[in-house]
Design a protein around this motif. Structure first.
Motif, PDB file in Angstrom:
ATOM      1  N   PHE A 240       0.852  -1.179   0.000  1.00  0.00           N
ATOM      2  CA  PHE A 240       0.000   0.000   0.000  1.00  0.00           C
ATOM      3  C   PHE A 240       0.897   1.242   0.000  1.00  0.00           C
ATOM      4  N   PRO A 241       1.210   1.801  -1.152  1.00  0.00           N
ATOM      5  CA  PRO A 241       2.137   2.922  -1.221  1.00  0.00           C
ATOM      6  C   PRO A 241       1.683   4.157  -0.446  1.00  0.00           C
ATOM      7  N   LYS A 242       0.415   4.461  -0.426  1.00  0.00           N
ATOM      8  CA  LYS A 242      -0.076   5.657   0.263  1.00  0.00           C
ATOM      9  C   LYS A 242      -0.262   5.392   1.746  1.00  0.00           C
ATOM     10  N   GLY A 243      -1.029   4.375   2.103  1.00  0.00           N
ATOM     11  CA  GLY A 243      -1.273   4.083   3.506  1.00  0.00           C
ATOM     12  C   GLY A 243      -2.512   3.247   3.709  1.00  0.00           C
ATOM     13  N   VAL A 244      -2.756   2.901   4.978  1.00  0.00           N
ATOM     14  CA  VAL A 244      -3.909   2.087   5.342  1.00  0.00           C
ATOM     15  C   VAL A 244      -4.581   2.723   6.552  1.00  0.00           C
ATOM     16  N   VAL A 245      -5.898   2.889   6.477  1.00  0.00           N
ATOM     17  CA  VAL A 245      -6.706   3.337   7.609  1.00  0.00           C
ATOM     18  C   VAL A 245      -7.683   2.211   7.913  1.00  0.00           C
TER      19      VAL A 245
END
Length: 132
Positions: A56-61
């Motif tokens: 996940f290059p951007k991020g995980v919420v």
């Protein structure tokens, strides 16, 4: 857009049609732009990831997205209650758990508690309340 049959279907782009239920959507996704779906629905209705690595290059919420956060790159955040006072991993490579915590420094972490801030590079707050 049109939806015919099934349940909880969404047709959200021009000239899109949905017919039937979940299996139809899965088949349509596989035939249009996904060659393999990396999840399987188990008997209890949970989606389970296949044995694979995910990037996940951007991020995980996980949970509710904070409406007041400017998320960094490559971040992880777990929120459960409110989108307004949720956790905020602003720094690149930062991680937030707990409630209303902020990790604004690059590669920083807040691992629990309430109202904590990890603002320096490589900084960490492990819990408590209103720590900086």
């Amino acid at each position: 857009s049109s939806v015919s049959g099934g349940s909880q279907n969404l047709a959200s782009s021009e000239s899109l049609s949905v017919f039937g239920g979940e299996d139809i959507i899965k088949n349509e996704l596989q035939s249009t732009f996904l060659s393999v779906i990396p999840f399987t629905k188990d008997a209890g209705g949970w989606w389970v990831a296949d044995v694979a690595m995910f990037r996940f290059p951007k991020g995980v919420v996980i949970g509710v997205k904070s409406s007041t956060c400017t998320y960094g790159e490559g971040t992880l955040s777990v929120n459960s209650v409110s989108g307004v006072s949720g956790n905020c991993p602003e720094g690149d490579g930062s991680v937030t758990f707990g409630h209303s915590n902020t990790a604004s420094g690059k590669w920083s972490s807040v691992l629990g508690g309430y109202g904590n801030t990890a603002s320096g590079y490589f900084s960490s707050v492990s819990g408590g309340s209103d720590n900086t």
